[in-house]
Write a protein that holds these residues in place. Structure first.
Motif, PDB file in Angstrom:
ATOM      1  N   PHE A   1       0.819  -1.207   0.000  1.00 51.35           N
ATOM      2  CA  PHE A   1       0.000   0.000   0.000  1.00 51.35           C
ATOM      3  C   PHE A   1       0.855   1.261   0.000  1.00 51.35           C
ATOM      4  CE2 PHE A   1      -3.243  -2.928   1.917  1.00 51.35           C
ATOM      5  CZ  PHE A   1      -4.121  -2.855   0.855  1.00 51.35           C
ATOM      6  N   ARG A   2       1.973   1.225   0.701  1.00 44.97           N
ATOM      7  CA  ARG A   2       2.861   2.394   0.685  1.00 44.97           C
ATOM      8  C   ARG A   2       3.414   2.616  -0.717  1.00 44.97           C
ATOM      9  NH1 ARG A   2       8.332   1.375   3.518  1.00 44.97           N
ATOM     10  NH2 ARG A   2       8.438   0.091   1.629  1.00 44.97           N
ATOM     11  N   GLY A   3       3.876   1.538  -1.350  1.00 49.89           N
ATOM     12  CA  GLY A   3       4.418   1.655  -2.698  1.00 49.89           C
ATOM     13  C   GLY A   3       3.372   2.095  -3.705  1.00 49.89           C
TER      14      GLY A   3
ATOM     15  N   ILE B   1       2.594   5.835  -3.373  1.00 45.46           N
ATOM     16  CA  ILE B   1       3.632   6.683  -3.977  1.00 45.46           C
ATOM     17  C   ILE B   1       3.535   6.653  -5.497  1.00 45.46           C
ATOM     18  CG2 ILE B   1       6.126   6.968  -4.260  1.00 45.46           C
ATOM     19  CD1 ILE B   1       6.480   5.899  -1.435  1.00 45.46           C
ATOM     20  N   LEU B   2       3.363   5.465  -6.078  1.00 42.88           N
ATOM     21  CA  LEU B   2       3.264   5.350  -7.533  1.00 42.88           C
ATOM     22  C   LEU B   2       2.027   6.072  -8.067  1.00 42.88           C
ATOM     23  CD1 LEU B   2       4.297   1.606  -8.047  1.00 42.88           C
ATOM     24  CD2 LEU B   2       5.688   3.652  -8.397  1.00 42.88           C
ATOM     25  N   THR B   3       0.910   5.944  -7.355  1.00 38.09           N
ATOM     26  CA  THR B   3      -0.321   6.606  -7.792  1.00 38.09           C
ATOM     27  C   THR B   3      -0.180   8.123  -7.740  1.00 38.09           C
ATOM     28  OG1 THR B   3      -1.673   4.740  -7.038  1.00 38.09           O
ATOM     29  CG2 THR B   3      -2.783   6.854  -7.337  1.00 38.09           C
ATOM     30  N   LEU B   4       0.409   8.634  -6.654  1.00 36.77           N
ATOM     31  CA  LEU B   4       0.610  10.078  -6.539  1.00 36.77           C
ATOM     32  C   LEU B   4       1.553  10.586  -7.626  1.00 36.77           C
ATOM     33  CD1 LEU B   4       0.926  10.538  -2.666  1.00 36.77           C
ATOM     34  CD2 LEU B   4      -0.989  11.194  -4.136  1.00 36.77           C
TER      35      LEU B   4
ATOM     36  N   THR C   1      -0.358  10.405 -11.061  1.00 34.70           N
ATOM     37  CA  THR C   1      -1.456  11.375 -11.118  1.00 34.70           C
ATOM     38  C   THR C   1      -0.922  12.799 -11.261  1.00 34.70           C
ATOM     39  OG1 THR C   1      -2.836   9.939  -9.731  1.00 34.70           O
ATOM     40  CG2 THR C   1      -3.481  12.245  -9.920  1.00 34.70           C
ATOM     41  N   LEU C   2       0.051  13.167 -10.437  1.00 33.59           N
ATOM     42  CA  LEU C   2       0.594  14.527 -10.481  1.00 33.59           C
ATOM     43  C   LEU C   2       1.347  14.792 -11.787  1.00 33.59           C
ATOM     44  CD1 LEU C   2       1.867  14.921  -6.799  1.00 33.59           C
ATOM     45  CD2 LEU C   2      -0.184  15.923  -7.826  1.00 33.59           C
ATOM     46  N   SER C   3       2.147  13.815 -12.222  1.00 32.77           N
ATOM     47  CA  SER C   3       2.938  14.012 -13.450  1.00 32.77           C
ATOM     48  C   SER C   3       2.036  14.115 -14.677  1.00 32.77           C
ATOM     49  CB  SER C   3       3.947  12.879 -13.618  1.00 32.77           C
ATOM     50  OG  SER C   3       3.293  11.627 -13.691  1.00 32.77           O
TER      51      SER C   3
ATOM     52  N   ILE D   1      11.148   4.362 -10.696  1.00 33.73           N
ATOM     53  CA  ILE D   1      10.501   4.632  -9.411  1.00 33.73           C
ATOM     54  C   ILE D   1       9.998   3.356  -8.756  1.00 33.73           C
ATOM     55  CG2 ILE D   1       8.621   5.879  -8.289  1.00 33.73           C
ATOM     56  CD1 ILE D   1       8.839   7.975 -10.444  1.00 33.73           C
ATOM     57  N   SER D   2       9.289   2.529  -9.513  1.00 34.83           N
ATOM     58  CA  SER D   2       8.693   1.315  -8.943  1.00 34.83           C
ATOM     59  C   SER D   2       9.701   0.383  -8.289  1.00 34.83           C
ATOM     60  CB  SER D   2       7.893   0.571 -10.015  1.00 34.83           C
ATOM     61  OG  SER D   2       7.266  -0.559  -9.474  1.00 34.83           O
ATOM     62  N   PRO D   3      10.871   0.094  -8.929  1.00 33.79           N
ATOM     63  CA  PRO D   3      11.824  -0.807  -8.267  1.00 33.79           C
ATOM     64  C   PRO D   3      12.333  -0.286  -6.928  1.00 33.79           C
ATOM     65  CG  PRO D   3      12.357  -0.567 -10.603  1.00 33.79           C
ATOM     66  CD  PRO D   3      11.315   0.458 -10.284  1.00 33.79           C
TER      67      PRO D   3
END
Length: 346
Positions: A209-211, A214-217, A220-222, A290-292
């Motif tokens: 959930f933490r990962g 971060i990936l969703t934010l 979404t922002l980018s 970012i994901s790794p």
């Protein structure tokens, strides 16, 4: 298989093994019915647990300087204020843009009617009888139904203050006394396995959930920034759509890119092409850089197991099942050390 072989196999099955199998199937069916009956309660406690999990990080850090109870109250009040503010301001904008988006897509689908008639005439001139009206009606109904349903679900989510209050209250007490509750649950497990189980659950659930947050934010922002620079209509709702769909592991990013490109196609072909290229670039940055780093082996599942868990989770618990099916599968695979279901490490 001969009749004798089939008879030998059947004779090996004792009545006790059949009873155990039937009881296992019955328990599974009863569990699904129980989840469906208590769905609303389970949703509240599940989302509250997710919020408590995520807030446990800043609470743990702040506990170094102030008492735990004070740190919990402070972090909880700050986070709830931020969530409420963002939900009201951004949510109302998304609803407004969503209604405009539905109108825009409706006009675009109406403009396709003359094109479909021209295609039908082209085939008829070559003695090929084809009726595109059926496909056109189905495509139109499915597209508008999906957009309207999604907007209704989101609108109901941000306007259901009672559910939000329940989730917030439960999350607060989980954050305050969650450790004691977890110790109570762990008493059902063997004493020598409790620490190991706690590490596995924390790694899979909290890491996942933490990962994903971060990936969703990031996505979404980018995408919102890129869509704003490209002057894409309905930039906010489209960027939120990309970030939310990207939560689905494996295929979420591809679905989001395809869906947003099709929607922007109703505005301009050249703009849709630029959106497609921009989304692919952002997706590659997320997947390769970012994901790794943010996931860091939180989940180590075979892709086939991931998709199977998603389908089962969606069937059993709907949207909530999609969110929690992957970490649950990770806990099961790690707990029972099923190496065949883990991803290959390069």
């Amino acid at each position: 298989m001969t009749g004798l072989e089939a008879k030998n196999i059947w004779s090996r099955l004792s009545s006790s093994s059949l009873v155990r199998f039937l009881l296992f199937v019955a328990c599974g069916w009863a569990s699904v019915q129980l989840l469906a009956y208590f769905e609303s309660i389970i949703v509240i406690f599940a989302f509250a647990a997710i919020i408590a999990f995520l807030l446990s990080y800043p609470v743990k850090w702040l506990t170094r300087y102030i008492p735990h109870s004070v740190a919990t109250i402070l972090i909880f009040l700050i986070s709830m204020t931020i969530i409420a503010g963002v939900t009201v301001t951004v949510g109302l904008t998304i609803i407004s843009q969503g209604q405009q988006l539905i109108d825009s897509v409706t006009r675009f689908l109406d403009s396709l009617v003359p094109l479909s008639n021209q295609v039908e005439e082209f085939f008829r001139s070559r003695n090929i009888q084809i009726d595109l009206s059926v496909f056109e009606a189905q495509f139109r109904n499915q597209a508008l139904s999906w957009l309207a349903t999604s907007l209704t679900i989101f609108q109901g989510f941000i306007t259901n203050f009672v559910t939000f209050i329940f989730i917030a209250v439960v999350a607060f007490f989980m954050l305050l006394d969650g450790g004691k509750l977890w110790e109570l649950i762990m008493k059902a497990a063997p004493k020598q396995r409790r620490t190991h189980i706690t590490k596995i659950v924390r790694k899979n659930f909290l890491g996942f959930f933490r990962g994903q947050l971060i990936l969703t934010l990031f996505l979404t922002l980018s995408t919102f920034i890129v869509f704003t620079v490209l002057q894409v209509p309905f930039a906010l709702i489209l960027s939120v759509m990309v970030g939310v769909i990207d939560i689905i592991p494996g295929i979420g990013a591809t679905l989001a890119v395809a869906l947003v490109t099709l929607i922007v196609l109703s505005q301009s072909v050249w703009l849709a092409l630029k959106v497609l290229v921009a989304c692919i670039v952002l997706q590659q940055i997320q997947d390769n850089f970012i994901s790794p780093r943010v996931m860091q082996g939180a989940l180590n599942l075979n892709p086939v197991v991931v998709f199977f868990a998603l389908l089962v989770g969606a069937r059993v618990a709907g949207l909530l099942g999609i969110f929690i099916s992957i970490p649950i599968a990770g806990v099961i695979v790690s707990l029972f050390e099923i190496d065949e279901m883990k991803a290959e490490v390069e």
